[in-house]
Design a protein around this motif. Structure first.
Motif: not given
Length: 286
Positions: A8-9, A12, A69-70, A73
């Motif tokens: 996810l990071r 992003r 994702s935001n 994270t």
């Protein structure tokens, strides 16, 4: 294979940078490694996240995944920060979000007393407006908030201090001259000088305030800045008496009675968030 935080990071970063190369440079990885991570994420989801191989435009699904994702994270970063704060303080850290007028009037005495009793606690203070105070407490970016507006949601809300609001102007300005000539002390006096807006002005229920707020071309939120602007002759503003009580040799404080207006400071905490022992101790000290 489960979705991992690193996927996810990476996703992003690529979405924000708009290219594999830029994302790889920011992440300290090779473009091929970043591409492989994205491929694993898309394979797990079962659909593409980018419209083209250039990675500069998200699919509708990609936009949704970016939002999640935001959140994921950012939540992880907050947890890491919390761990770090506790690591550098033997008793923990208390995060405060406070309106500017409270940081220069009410809060210093509270802090001095608290630090005498709990010198092992670290205090982190953010100087922000009331809306941001509410948001930071709600999102757990602050343990305790101090603001000047009522709270209507599930947040615990207690009045801890109140004082008069009034007109703050230069002692040699047009408003002071009008008062010396016998004019009544009214909010209408604000029409005699350029107006400097700030969030506390919205608490005054006088007909002259709405047009002044709509047409003014100077606004500030920090009390120190507002007083500097008044002293520099840029206009008059609205502040609590406590903000100027030690500076009346430089500016005047006028308290109109049409209507008399009080400013309340409230402490808030999110009921669903458990306060640490240090934060609980500071809450009780307010």
């Amino acid at each position: 294979m489960a979705i991992k935080l690193e996927m996810l990071r990476t996703f992003r970063t690529v979405a924000e940078q708009g290219s594999l190369g830029s994302a790889a440079e920011q992440l300290g990885r090779t473009p091929s490694a970043v591409s492989m991570t994205l491929a694993l994420l898309e394979d797990h989801i079962g659909a593409p996240l980018f419209e083209t191989d250039r990675k500069n435009r998200l699919t509708p699904l990609g936009q949704l995944v970016l939002q999640e994702s935001n959140r994921a994270t950012d939540a992880f970063s907050r947890s890491v920060d919390a761990i770090g704060r506790h690591a550098v303080s033997t008793a923990g850290t208390v995060r405060l979000a406070v309106v500017p007028s409270a940081t220069v009037t009410f809060l210093p005495g509270i802090i001095a007393s608290f630090q005498q009793q709990r010198p092992d606690v670290r205090l982190e203070i953010s100087d922000v407006d009331s809306a941001t105070v509410r948001q930071r407490v709600k999102l757990d970016d602050a343990d305790i908030g101090i603001l000047s507006e009522p709270v209507e949601d599930a947040t615990e809300d207690t009045v801890i201090y109140e004082d008069d609001l009034g007109i703050v102007c230069r002692r040699d300005g047009a408003i002071s001259d009008a008062m010396a000539d016998g004019e009544a002390c009214s909010w209408q006096l604000l029409l005699r000088e350029p107006f400097i807006a700030n969030p506390l002005c919205h608490l005054v229920a006088h007909a002259c305030l709405a047009p002044l707020l709509a047409t003014c071309n100077l606004e500030a939120r920090n009390t120190t800045a507002l007083l500097s602007f008044v002293r520099a002759g840029l206009g008059a503003t609205v502040l609590p008496r406590s903000a100027v009580q030690h500076q009346l040799d430089e500016v005047s404080f006028l308290r109109p009675d049409d209507p008399p207006t009080r400013r309340q400071l409230r402490k808030i905490r999110e009921k669903s968030h458990h306060l640490s022992p240090a934060a609980e101790a500071f809450w009780l000290s307010l």
